[in-house]
Design a protein around this motif. Sequence first.
Motif, PDB file in Angstrom:
ATOM      1  N   UNK B  43       0.820  -1.207   0.000  1.00  0.00           N
ATOM      2  CA  UNK B  43       0.000   0.000   0.000  1.00  0.00           C
ATOM      3  C   UNK B  43       0.860   1.266   0.000  1.00  0.00           C
ATOM      4  N   UNK B  45       1.184   3.101  -2.615  1.00  0.00           N
ATOM      5  CA  UNK B  45       0.442   4.015  -3.496  1.00  0.00           C
ATOM      6  C   UNK B  45       1.296   4.648  -4.601  1.00  0.00           C
ATOM      7  N   UNK B  48      -0.605   4.395  -7.770  1.00  0.00           N
ATOM      8  CA  UNK B  48      -1.657   5.412  -7.886  1.00  0.00           C
ATOM      9  C   UNK B  48      -1.080   6.746  -8.362  1.00  0.00           C
ATOM     10  N   UNK B  49       0.063   7.166  -7.797  1.00  0.00           N
ATOM     11  CA  UNK B  49       0.595   8.491  -8.122  1.00  0.00           C
ATOM     12  C   UNK B  49       1.272   8.512  -9.491  1.00  0.00           C
ATOM     13  N   UNK B  50       1.688   7.299  -9.975  1.00  0.00           N
ATOM     14  CA  UNK B  50       2.386   7.254 -11.253  1.00  0.00           C
ATOM     15  C   UNK B  50       1.493   6.815 -12.413  1.00  0.00           C
ATOM     16  N   UNK B  51       0.221   6.558 -12.172  1.00  0.00           N
ATOM     17  CA  UNK B  51      -0.648   6.107 -13.263  1.00  0.00           C
ATOM     18  C   UNK B  51      -1.042   7.296 -14.147  1.00  0.00           C
ATOM     19  N   UNK B  54      -5.262   7.697 -14.170  1.00  0.00           N
ATOM     20  CA  UNK B  54      -6.084   7.696 -12.955  1.00  0.00           C
ATOM     21  C   UNK B  54      -6.824   6.367 -12.820  1.00  0.00           C
ATOM     22  N   UNK B  58      -8.617   4.202  -5.335  1.00  0.00           N
ATOM     23  CA  UNK B  58      -8.216   4.277  -3.923  1.00  0.00           C
ATOM     24  C   UNK B  58      -9.421   4.645  -3.081  1.00  0.00           C
ATOM     25  N   UNK B  60     -10.223   5.606   1.157  1.00  0.00           N
ATOM     26  CA  UNK B  60      -9.729   5.791   2.528  1.00  0.00           C
ATOM     27  C   UNK B  60      -8.232   5.541   2.616  1.00  0.00           C
ATOM     28  N   UNK B  61      -7.501   5.983   1.619  1.00  0.00           N
ATOM     29  CA  UNK B  61      -6.047   5.896   1.665  1.00  0.00           C
ATOM     30  C   UNK B  61      -5.483   4.540   1.303  1.00  0.00           C
ATOM     31  N   UNK B  62      -6.316   3.630   0.817  1.00  0.00           N
ATOM     32  CA  UNK B  62      -5.828   2.309   0.420  1.00  0.00           C
ATOM     33  C   UNK B  62      -6.234   2.030  -1.016  1.00  0.00           C
ATOM     34  N   UNK B  76       3.410   1.044 -16.293  1.00  0.00           N
ATOM     35  CA  UNK B  76       4.214   1.889 -15.386  1.00  0.00           C
ATOM     36  C   UNK B  76       4.041   1.413 -13.954  1.00  0.00           C
ATOM     37  N   UNK B  79       6.024  -1.697 -13.297  1.00  0.00           N
ATOM     38  CA  UNK B  79       7.449  -1.373 -13.346  1.00  0.00           C
ATOM     39  C   UNK B  79       7.900  -0.713 -12.053  1.00  0.00           C
ATOM     40  N   UNK B  80       7.058   0.170 -11.508  1.00  0.00           N
ATOM     41  CA  UNK B  80       7.449   0.938 -10.321  1.00  0.00           C
ATOM     42  C   UNK B  80       7.125   0.234  -9.017  1.00  0.00           C
TER      43      UNK B  80
ATOM     44  N   UNK C   8      -0.905   8.791   1.055  1.00  0.00           N
ATOM     45  CA  UNK C   8      -2.165   8.318   1.649  1.00  0.00           C
ATOM     46  C   UNK C   8      -3.185   9.451   1.746  1.00  0.00           C
ATOM     47  N   UNK C  11      -4.258  10.779  -1.715  1.00  0.00           N
ATOM     48  CA  UNK C  11      -5.140   9.865  -2.445  1.00  0.00           C
ATOM     49  C   UNK C  11      -6.609  10.066  -2.100  1.00  0.00           C
ATOM     50  N   UNK C 230       6.355   1.425 -20.360  1.00  0.00           N
ATOM     51  CA  UNK C 230       6.276   1.282 -18.906  1.00  0.00           C
ATOM     52  C   UNK C 230       7.369   1.991 -18.104  1.00  0.00           C
TER      53      UNK C 230
END
Lengths: 392, 97, 321
Positions: B43, B45, B48-51, B54, B58, B60-62, B76, B79-80, C8, C11, C230
């Motif tokens: 978790x 994330x 999430x930040x590199x997609x 979008x 996510x 509640x932070x998960x 990506x 890979x990350x 967190x 997000x 990627x």
Amino acid sequence: MGKKLAITGNQALAEAMKQINPDVCAAYPITPSTEIMQRFASFVSDGVVDTELVTVESEHSAMSACIGASAAGGRVMTATSSQGLALMWEMLHIASGMRLPIAMTLVNRALSAPINIHGDHSDGMGSRDCGWIQLYSENAQEAYDNIFQAVRIAEHEDVRLPAMVCMDGFIISHSIESMEFLPDEVIRDFIGEFKPKYPLLDIDKPVTYGPLVLTDFYIEFKKAQHEAINKAKKVTLEVAREFEKISGRSYGLFEPYRLEDADIAIVLLNSAAGTAKDVVDAFRDKGIRVGLLKPRLFRPFPYEEVAEALSNAKVICVFDRADSFGGFGPMYMEIASAMMASGSSPLMVNKIYGLGGRDFMPEDAAAVIKELTEILDTGKTGILKEYIGVRE
Amino acid sequence: MKLKGWKELEIGAIIPEAGNAEQYNTGSWRASRPQWIEENCIQCLFCWIYCPDSSVTVKDGKRGEFDYGHCKGCGVCAHECPGKKGKKAIVMVEEGN
Amino acid sequence: MSTPLRLKELSKKEDLLTGGHRMCAGCGAPIAVRQVLLAADVPLVAANATGCLEVSTTIYPYSAWKIPWIHSAFENAAATISGVEAMYKALKKKGKIDRKIKFIAFGGDGGTYDIGLQSLSGAMERGHDMVYICYDNGAYMNTGIQRSSATPFGANTTTCPAGRVIHGKPQKRKNLTRIMAAHDIPYVAQTTPAHWHDLMTKVRKALEVDGPAFINILAPCNRGWRTPTNNAIELCRIAADTCFWPLYEYENGRLTVNYKPKEKKPVTEFLKTQGRFKHLFSPDSKNLLKQAQENTDHEWDKLLREAACRAEEAETTEQGK
């Protein structure tokens, strides 16, 4: 009514802008319109207006900033001439395509090359396809009256298109004439509050301006634009009627001068029309039935009304203070289309005059009218398109 | 789908429904799809930040499942992904399998 | 209240750039834009120059933008947003708007370094309260990978192809970030989306400025760079580690180089990952690789020296007070 002043065209337009008090003005200097913005800038510096003046670094940026400001949701104005208008050419199309009611004074000046700072209509005519409403003005009084009406026409719910008011560079912009100003409150009431449509600054209702539109939708938006600019004709007349009530001056789609029973008609735009009216009178005194039509609303062009006004004329000469190289003069093409569409077939000739600010003198008009009387007699036109006043 | 006529369209090509691109399916672009292996997920994330699209949901932070309606399968995220103890929490598998 | 810069917490915010846009799979630009929008804790209005980002996010009738957004033309994102900002000031003065709104312009390297440079410079000079964000993928990508002044030395593009006589772009990259710093605006920075915390911190600093700010963000393009879909994020890290794309910021005259790699990698580590530099690795191109390394070192050294110089100046001024 209002106060009478001896003032130049540029000064009058600056005063008009002061009375309109737009929210934002983005402008760049260019002769001969510079003075409008200079004078207006002094109003801004003295806190006499509330306008945010953005002194941009080019005319292209001027129109870009006007577009941003108008889409943001307020009243926007600017002024320019010639090369400045030419530089912002792509943005003129974008302003009208985005249906933003920006109001601009165009002080007509010749286009380079060669570079020339004097008055002719090549700038206004060169941008006649760009979707802006165009009003032409014979003198400072008309230009002053026109700019208020332009704001109303542009912002009208049925229209929502940008509008430009044209007046001749130097001839009108820089010469002093006696004209009447309307009181500030009268103008304020006439102009009214700006009603924004989809303002960018309404952050609770985010909108997207300027998407990519592909082959599936583009022509529908252009059709909508076409319908809107055509509505501007009716709106121009409605607004003119309202304006007459506050000013006592009446305006139409064009000015017909001794045209009703004219066998010979001449068509002239802006200041040269003023010169020609005297010559028309002189010929009338000699019994020649000649009349003049001075267009005012050039875009949208009032084809039916113009054809109706010229329906009795057997010979028409259209004087163009601009040229479409390799074609006829721009105004000739409009008038010819009008006559053709109406089923009339007068004999028509085109004279190109006054380019680069070359003076148009009464004797120039007289020489042409004499030629037209010969055409009327012989029924033969000879040269269809001719440059007059040129040294061989 | 019947396209709107000129009378129904918004003035000046303005799009008043902000963010309606969400209705457009770009998931059909995929040649490979990311698979989330929850037991290896810390978790962090990063996915999430590199997609670019979008497409990592996510709550509640998960992070939860991928939004396969929009995911273009660029990889990506896989890979990350740092994974847990050398095992990735996202692997790319061939679409359609 | 500002959302803390922790993934967190971030997000829990709404993505203001939605999925469903048509940018290429794995494109660096939307990664950067998402991060910019997530960093902002104030309402935004954006202008966008013509280019990949603009075209691919707003194909009628769809728009991926959940903030007010305007595209007018290619060279004038800065001029357009200047107008929006001016209207905001005008209406605020009249009491017609009371909320705080910030203004952003997005432009690719094409619409910023080249055709957009004039309107950018003008807007910065006039001091509008705005942030200009350049997403730099090093070429006019939207029209099919043509060179811009941001294209790196030696890169293969369709208008400077690697051929028998000319081997990719003969000129060095223009350093736009430092041109912006020379405008003496309050905040100028360079970052990448791989360094998301750095990027978001910088975006917040830029938005906090009452005046103009400029941020240059590296945005890998797998089409133009000839890389797999990627590894955009990995490429940004290598770019920073080789000092090809240093991370730095100018804040009110002070220059801070935010990241100095412990071990500065040779620029070939960056070049070898991309097909657009493939020809530089042929046996007779050694001098080109050497030139590329020299270019990178020269820029990096200049940057470090300037940082030291400015620090010294600031200290002298402090002592003189």
